[in-house]
Design an enzyme around this catalytic site. Structure first.
Site, PDB file in Angstrom:
ATOM      1  N   ASP A  29      -0.480  -3.394  -3.332  1.00  0.00           N
ATOM      2  CA  ASP A  29       0.388  -3.552  -1.847  1.00  0.00           C
ATOM      3  C   ASP A  29      -0.449  -2.692  -0.888  1.00  0.00           C
ATOM      4  O   ASP A  29       0.204  -2.186  -0.082  1.00  0.00           O
ATOM      5  CB  ASP A  29       1.824  -2.868  -2.025  1.00  0.00           C
ATOM      6  CG  ASP A  29       2.468  -3.639  -3.186  1.00  0.00           C
ATOM      7  OD1 ASP A  29       2.209  -4.835  -3.210  1.00  0.00           O
ATOM      8  OD2 ASP A  29       3.364  -2.949  -4.061  1.00  0.00           O
ATOM      9  N   LYS A  32      -3.840  -5.948   1.181  1.00  0.00           N
ATOM     10  CA  LYS A  32      -5.354  -6.351   1.019  1.00  0.00           C
ATOM     11  C   LYS A  32      -5.097  -7.960   1.511  1.00  0.00           C
ATOM     12  O   LYS A  32      -5.965  -8.529   1.876  1.00  0.00           O
ATOM     13  CB  LYS A  32      -5.193  -6.887  -0.544  1.00  0.00           C
ATOM     14  CG  LYS A  32      -5.828  -5.408  -1.159  1.00  0.00           C
ATOM     15  CD  LYS A  32      -5.943  -5.580  -2.604  1.00  0.00           C
ATOM     16  CE  LYS A  32      -4.774  -5.826  -3.526  1.00  0.00           C
ATOM     17  NZ  LYS A  32      -3.631  -5.152  -3.651  1.00  0.00           N
ATOM     18  N   ASN A  54       2.543 -12.302  -9.960  1.00  0.00           N
ATOM     19  CA  ASN A  54       3.060 -11.035  -9.502  1.00  0.00           C
ATOM     20  C   ASN A  54       2.678 -10.500  -8.431  1.00  0.00           C
ATOM     21  O   ASN A  54       3.092  -9.626  -7.980  1.00  0.00           O
ATOM     22  CB  ASN A  54       2.829 -10.164 -11.019  1.00  0.00           C
ATOM     23  CG  ASN A  54       1.351 -10.126 -11.220  1.00  0.00           C
ATOM     24  OD1 ASN A  54       0.680 -10.911 -10.987  1.00  0.00           O
ATOM     25  ND2 ASN A  54       0.833  -9.184 -12.138  1.00  0.00           N
ATOM     26  N   GLY A  56       1.582 -10.619  -4.183  1.00  0.00           N
ATOM     27  CA  GLY A  56       2.507 -11.169  -3.099  1.00  0.00           C
ATOM     28  C   GLY A  56       1.457 -10.757  -1.885  1.00  0.00           C
ATOM     29  O   GLY A  56       1.367  -9.618  -1.501  1.00  0.00           O
ATOM     30  N   HIS A  57       0.867 -11.513  -1.486  1.00  0.00           N
ATOM     31  CA  HIS A  57      -0.012 -11.277  -0.527  1.00  0.00           C
ATOM     32  C   HIS A  57       0.150 -11.656   0.924  1.00  0.00           C
ATOM     33  O   HIS A  57       0.346 -13.306   1.198  1.00  0.00           O
ATOM     34  CB  HIS A  57      -1.639 -11.731  -0.630  1.00  0.00           C
ATOM     35  CG  HIS A  57      -2.458 -11.068  -1.613  1.00  0.00           C
ATOM     36  ND1 HIS A  57      -3.688 -11.594  -2.401  1.00  0.00           N
ATOM     37  CD2 HIS A  57      -2.258  -9.970  -2.238  1.00  0.00           C
ATOM     38  CE1 HIS A  57      -3.875 -10.736  -3.128  1.00  0.00           C
ATOM     39  NE2 HIS A  57      -2.997  -9.743  -3.209  1.00  0.00           N
ATOM     40  N   GLN A 239      -3.091  -6.891  -7.113  1.00  0.00           N
ATOM     41  CA  GLN A 239      -2.548  -5.546  -7.599  1.00  0.00           C
ATOM     42  C   GLN A 239      -3.757  -4.370  -7.260  1.00  0.00           C
ATOM     43  O   GLN A 239      -4.561  -4.691  -6.373  1.00  0.00           O
ATOM     44  CB  GLN A 239      -2.512  -5.390  -9.083  1.00  0.00           C
ATOM     45  CG  GLN A 239      -1.439  -6.227  -9.571  1.00  0.00           C
ATOM     46  CD  GLN A 239      -1.704  -7.776  -9.907  1.00  0.00           C
ATOM     47  OE1 GLN A 239      -2.636  -8.189 -10.368  1.00  0.00           O
ATOM     48  NE2 GLN A 239      -0.692  -8.532  -9.240  1.00  0.00           N
ATOM     49  N   LEU A 346      -2.058   2.278   9.251  1.00  0.00           N
ATOM     50  CA  LEU A 346      -2.303   3.496   9.999  1.00  0.00           C
ATOM     51  C   LEU A 346      -1.001   3.981  10.789  1.00  0.00           C
ATOM     52  O   LEU A 346      -0.496   5.087  10.782  1.00  0.00           O
ATOM     53  CB  LEU A 346      -3.377   3.612  10.668  1.00  0.00           C
ATOM     54  CG  LEU A 346      -3.981   5.145  11.530  1.00  0.00           C
ATOM     55  CD1 LEU A 346      -4.185   6.010  10.349  1.00  0.00           C
ATOM     56  CD2 LEU A 346      -4.832   4.734  12.502  1.00  0.00           C
ATOM     57  N   VAL A 428      -3.909  -1.593  12.115  1.00  0.00           N
ATOM     58  CA  VAL A 428      -2.939  -0.725  12.550  1.00  0.00           C
ATOM     59  C   VAL A 428      -1.527  -1.583  12.583  1.00  0.00           C
ATOM     60  O   VAL A 428      -0.620  -1.372  13.447  1.00  0.00           O
ATOM     61  CB  VAL A 428      -3.329  -0.250  14.000  1.00  0.00           C
ATOM     62  CG1 VAL A 428      -4.363   0.996  13.659  1.00  0.00           C
ATOM     63  CG2 VAL A 428      -3.693  -1.357  15.012  1.00  0.00           C
TER      64      VAL A 428
HETATM   65  P1  IMP Z   1       3.666  -7.118 -14.164  1.00  0.00           P
HETATM   66  O1  IMP Z   1       2.289  -7.238 -13.488  1.00  0.00           O
HETATM   67  O2  IMP Z   1       4.572  -7.839 -13.567  1.00  0.00           O
HETATM   68  O3  IMP Z   1       3.665  -6.958 -15.606  1.00  0.00           O
HETATM   69  O4  IMP Z   1       4.305  -5.417 -13.758  1.00  0.00           O
HETATM   70  C1  IMP Z   1       3.660  -4.206 -14.142  1.00  0.00           C
HETATM   71  C2  IMP Z   1       3.624  -3.287 -13.260  1.00  0.00           C
HETATM   72  O5  IMP Z   1       2.670  -3.645 -12.102  1.00  0.00           O
HETATM   73  C3  IMP Z   1       5.016  -3.059 -12.632  1.00  0.00           C
HETATM   74  O6  IMP Z   1       5.263  -1.745 -12.178  1.00  0.00           O
HETATM   75  C4  IMP Z   1       4.698  -3.855 -11.121  1.00  0.00           C
HETATM   76  O7  IMP Z   1       5.927  -3.362 -10.333  1.00  0.00           O
HETATM   77  C5  IMP Z   1       3.590  -3.619 -10.756  1.00  0.00           C
HETATM   78  N1  IMP Z   1       2.903  -4.933 -10.014  1.00  0.00           N
HETATM   79  C6  IMP Z   1       2.510  -6.034 -10.547  1.00  0.00           C
HETATM   80  N2  IMP Z   1       2.008  -6.836  -9.629  1.00  0.00           N
HETATM   81  C7  IMP Z   1       1.908  -6.003  -8.417  1.00  0.00           C
HETATM   82  C8  IMP Z   1       1.604  -6.288  -7.087  1.00  0.00           C
HETATM   83  O8  IMP Z   1       1.028  -7.376  -6.876  1.00  0.00           O
HETATM   84  N3  IMP Z   1       1.736  -5.106  -6.305  1.00  0.00           N
HETATM   85  C9  IMP Z   1       2.340  -4.095  -6.684  1.00  0.00           C
HETATM   86  N4  IMP Z   1       2.663  -3.865  -7.924  1.00  0.00           N
HETATM   87  C10 IMP Z   1       2.542  -4.622  -8.742  1.00  0.00           C
END
Ligand code: IMP
Length: 438
Positions: A29, A32, A54, A56-57, A239, A346, A428
């Site tokens: 998060d 990116k 997992n 989300g961009h 991630q 920022l 910004v």
């Molecule tokens: P998983 O990837 O769903 O197995 O989650 C494992 C850990 O990674 C958890 O703490 C999620 O909140 C975190 N996580 C997975 N994908 C993201 C992402 O894109 N951004 C932030 N945290 C993530």
């Protein structure tokens, strides 16, 4: 220099730095999606090499907001090719949904999207087991996104996973799926979950397979031919470094290699073809899900949540927020080999009178300059802070380095020096034009 000027120069002179890996330097998060979108302008191909839905961009173009989960953000620029590499795990039904959602919004998705034959497939039993396993952990839960990521990579490592290439052959797929549903239903039942219907999963997945077929190919060969043709690539990390299965805060991590090295294994492009690594970090720290976070702080959490910021793009969960932690980002610079840094958000600190930066940790009398590998020790670490005066004015409309308040420049210089990289990009705000280069 504004972004267009920089991008022009980069295109003219940077052929030797053609292939860039972009990595998150914190817990994901980092903003990116937006930096990827800006850099895509000078890349021919954008590649996702790990993770799944997992991620989300978020990208804002004009007044429109797009949240991409599996498809590289490059899809928003029709002349670019987007590749979902072998290291990604794909839920075909949700990918079809994402493609159709983009098409409805008049975004071109056709020959500009390629999906690896060897990417592993996420099934409903993976999602079910993801939820059940985390629930069974009770207080020690990871707080996953429940997208089935861990169980899918688990099956891949255990060599019982199904790949996109299996999905393309209905007879073979039906046989393999039957065996997998049987085995997984046994576990689901034992854990008190609801078993899945083989016929329903088969029908849903064959329907998705039919729709995905035109995009599926040998992406390794495509990427090699593209390198030979002199095309440039951007590897978009999902991630962040501290969610990496090897280098992150295990077990509170995701199940893929989120660090720069993962771009090679997850795409088939060899390490010596990678020219440049860009680390992206927020001007403060956030984390979603469970696990240690030494600089977590209520004051900055309340401030950012009060501004309506820091809610997850995938799950909508409120992110945990804290001051900038340079112990983390220094470690990230080490394992990723950052050449340059982008600092985002920022403007989130615009109203702070004092801004704190963690420069080390202490537990009792012991101090740490590096991240301890022992998760229990990390959970006990208390930050050692250095305080910076806030600039207390809006940076949202600033379009060049020289126009930033001096205190904001000093802050940025300090956090990038502490990290050990060269500051290249500052963001910004969420819009494309709220980004400038140094
Ligand atoms: P998983 O990837 O769903 O197995 O989650 C494992 C850990 O990674 C958890 O703490 C999620 O909140 C975190 N996580 C997975 N994908 C993201 C992402 O894109 N951004 C932030 N945290 C993530």
């Amino acid at each position: 220099m504004d972004i267009r000027g920089f991008l022009f120069l980069r295109r003219e002179s940077d052929k030797a730095m053609a292939n860039t890996i972009l990595v998150g330097a914190q817990w994901g998060d980092e903003g990116k999606g937006k930096i990827i979108d800006v850099l895509t302008e000078t890349s021919d191909i954008v590649v996702r090499s790990q993770g799944g839905a997992n991620a989300g961009h978020t990208v804002i173009v004009g007044d429109e907001k797009f949240v991409l989960h599996l498809i590289p953000s490059g899809i928003l620029r029709p002349e670019k090719t987007c590749v979902i590499g072998n290291g990604v795990v794909i839920d075909p039904v949700s990918l079809v949904g994402e493609i159709e959602g983009l098409k409805q919004r008049k975004i071109k998705v056709g020959r500009n999207l390629l999906i690896s034959e060897t990417a592993h497939v996420v099934f409903p039993y993976h999602r079910e087991l993801d939820g059940l396993r985390d629930q069974r952990k009770g207080r020690n839960k990871i707080g996953t996104t429940k997208r089935g990521i861990g169980p899918t990579y688990g099956d891949k490592a255990a060599r019982v996973g199904l790949r996109i290439i299996d999905l393309m052959d209905p007879d073979r797929f039906a046989k393999k799926l039957k065996a997998r549903i049987r085995d997984n239903n046994a576990v689901i039942k034992a854990w008190g979950g609801k078993p899945l219907s083989y016929q329903k999963v088969l029908a849903d997945y064959l329907e998705a397979a039919r729709k995905l077929k035109p995009y599926v190919t040998n992406t390794v060969v495509y990427l090699h031919e593209s390198i030979q043709a002199g095309k440039s690539m951007l590897f978009e990390g999902a991630q962040g470094t501290f969610l990496d299965i090897d280098h992150g805060t295990y077990p509170f991590v995701t199940s893929s290699n989120t660090v720069a090295g993962g771009a090679s294994t997850g795409s088939g492009v060899p390490p010596h073809r990678m020219d440049h690594v860009l680390g992206v970090m927020k001007a403060y720290t956030t984390r979603v899900g469970e696990g240690p976070m030494p600089t977590q702080n209520d004051e900055i959490s309340d401030l950012l949540h009060g501004m309506g910021r820091e809610y997850g793009a995938t799950t909508g969960r409120a992110r945990r927020c804290g001051w900038f932690d340079s112990v983390l980002t220094r470690h990230a610079a080490m394992v990723n080999g950052f050449d340059e840094l982008a600092v985002t958000n920022l403007d989130g600190l615009d109203t702070c009178e004092t801004i704190r930066v963690c420069t080390g940790y202490k537990v009792g009398r012991k101090t740490y300059e590096h991240l301890p590998n022992d998760g229990d020790a990390l959970a006990e670490c208390r930050p050692i802070y250095r305080d910076f005066p806030g600039w207390c004015s809006s940076t949202e409309d600033v379009k060049e380095w020289k126009k930033l308040p001096v205190k904001a420049r000093n802050y940025l210089k300090a956090i990038t020096e502490l990290t050990g990289g060269r500051l290249k990009i500052v963001s910004v705000g969420p819009k494309r034009e709220q980004t400038f280069m140094l």
